[in-house]
Design a protein around this motif. Structure first.
Motif, PDB file in Angstrom:
ATOM      1  N   UNK A  76       0.624  -1.099  -0.148  1.00 35.22           N
ATOM      2  CA  UNK A  76       0.394  -0.365   0.165  1.00 35.22           C
ATOM      3  C   UNK A  76       1.294   0.948   0.193  1.00 35.22           C
ATOM      4  N   UNK A  77       1.914   1.396   0.798  1.00 33.32           N
ATOM      5  CA  UNK A  77       3.025   2.607   0.817  1.00 33.32           C
ATOM      6  C   UNK A  77       2.858   2.398  -0.905  1.00 33.32           C
ATOM      7  N   UNK A  78       4.254   1.036  -1.608  1.00 31.67           N
ATOM      8  CA  UNK A  78       4.359   1.941  -2.903  1.00 31.67           C
ATOM      9  C   UNK A  78       3.168   2.163  -3.851  1.00 31.67           C
ATOM     10  N   UNK A  79       2.573   1.398  -3.322  1.00 31.14           N
ATOM     11  CA  UNK A  79       1.587   2.420  -4.504  1.00 31.14           C
ATOM     12  C   UNK A  79       1.007   3.588  -3.854  1.00 31.14           C
ATOM     13  N   UNK A  80       1.251   4.391  -2.759  1.00 27.73           N
ATOM     14  CA  UNK A  80       0.588   5.296  -2.428  1.00 27.73           C
ATOM     15  C   UNK A  80       1.931   6.008  -2.987  1.00 27.73           C
ATOM     16  N   UNK A  81       3.271   5.981  -3.067  1.00 22.50           N
ATOM     17  CA  UNK A  81       4.427   6.962  -3.756  1.00 22.50           C
ATOM     18  C   UNK A  81       4.558   7.027  -4.779  1.00 22.50           C
ATOM     19  N   UNK A  82       4.429   5.627  -6.129  1.00 26.57           N
ATOM     20  CA  UNK A  82       3.997   5.282  -7.427  1.00 26.57           C
ATOM     21  C   UNK A  82       2.285   6.354  -7.263  1.00 26.57           C
ATOM     22  N   UNK A 111       1.577  11.957 -11.247  1.00 25.26           N
ATOM     23  CA  UNK A 111       1.394  12.796 -12.363  1.00 25.26           C
ATOM     24  C   UNK A 111       1.835  13.799 -12.282  1.00 25.26           C
ATOM     25  N   UNK A 112       2.831  13.977 -11.244  1.00 27.21           N
ATOM     26  CA  UNK A 112       3.833  15.078 -10.849  1.00 27.21           C
ATOM     27  C   UNK A 112       4.724  15.246 -12.503  1.00 27.21           C
ATOM     28  N   UNK A 113       5.392  13.379 -12.915  1.00 32.26           N
ATOM     29  CA  UNK A 113       5.866  13.429 -13.898  1.00 32.26           C
ATOM     30  C   UNK A 113       5.020  13.334 -15.380  1.00 32.26           C
ATOM     31  N   UNK A 114       4.070  13.186 -15.154  1.00 27.45           N
ATOM     32  CA  UNK A 114       3.462  13.538 -16.347  1.00 27.45           C
ATOM     33  C   UNK A 114       3.332  15.155 -16.806  1.00 27.45           C
ATOM     34  N   UNK A 115       2.473  15.646 -15.634  1.00 24.33           N
ATOM     35  CA  UNK A 115       2.574  17.297 -16.078  1.00 24.33           C
ATOM     36  C   UNK A 115       4.703  17.185 -16.125  1.00 24.33           C
ATOM     37  N   UNK A 116       5.816  17.066 -16.072  1.00 24.68           N
ATOM     38  CA  UNK A 116       6.383  17.401 -16.509  1.00 24.68           C
ATOM     39  C   UNK A 116       7.108  18.498 -15.387  1.00 24.68           C
TER      40      UNK A 116
END
Length: 151
Positions: free
Chosen positions: A79-85, A90-95
């Motif tokens: 659950x923590x791993x999923x939260x991190x990804x 969205x932050x990486x997607x928005x560059x």
């Protein structure tokens, strides 16, 4: 009173030689930098063009807005791993700038899982760290590396 003759100074055995600046006898050899050679072609491959297309494949995914998640090492609950990804995608997607991604992940994890998390984001870095048990993830989102851990 007799005049005492003073002895003459001894003659120098090796008189100083005049210095000359002579050019080197051989000119230095130029260094050459060659581009890396592609690996040998696989069966069914068209050769160097397929190799180049493979290199550009990740760039095409970024242009489409897709974010490819590649978790290299994870020592945290699912659950923590999923939260991190889910927080980083969205932050990486928005560059967003790397420092903004790192700051957002740190703040999110500090508030949800208690301080103190450290987040490193970039495309080229090395590390040697000590982290709290079950609180570490190292992943790539496209070409952006993210290391998030609790101290």
């Amino acid at each position: 009173m007799a005049d005492a003759a003073t002895p003459a100074p001894p003659a120098e055995e090796n008189p100083p030689q005049p210095t000359t600046c002579e050019p080197p006898k051989e000119p230095p050899q130029p260094t050459t930098c060659e581009p890396p050679k592609p690996p040998p072609a696989e069966k069914g491959s068209k050769g160097p063009l397929d190799y180049i297309a493979g290199l550009l494949k990740d760039d095409e995914a970024e242009d489409k807005g897709d974010v490819k998640i590649n978790v290299k090492q994870c020592e945290m609950p699912d659950d923590m791993k999923e939260h991190a990804t889910n927080t980083a995608t969205p932050l990486v997607k928005e560059k967003k700038p790397h420092k903004d991604i790192a700051s957002a992940l740190k703040k999110e994890f500090d508030s949800k899982y208690e301080p103190t998390f450290i987040c490193i984001v970039g495309t080229d870095f090395g590390s040697s760290i000590t982290h709290t048990k079950d609180c570490f993830i190292y992943m790539y989102l496209n070409k952006t590396a993210i290391m998030l851990f609790k101290v």
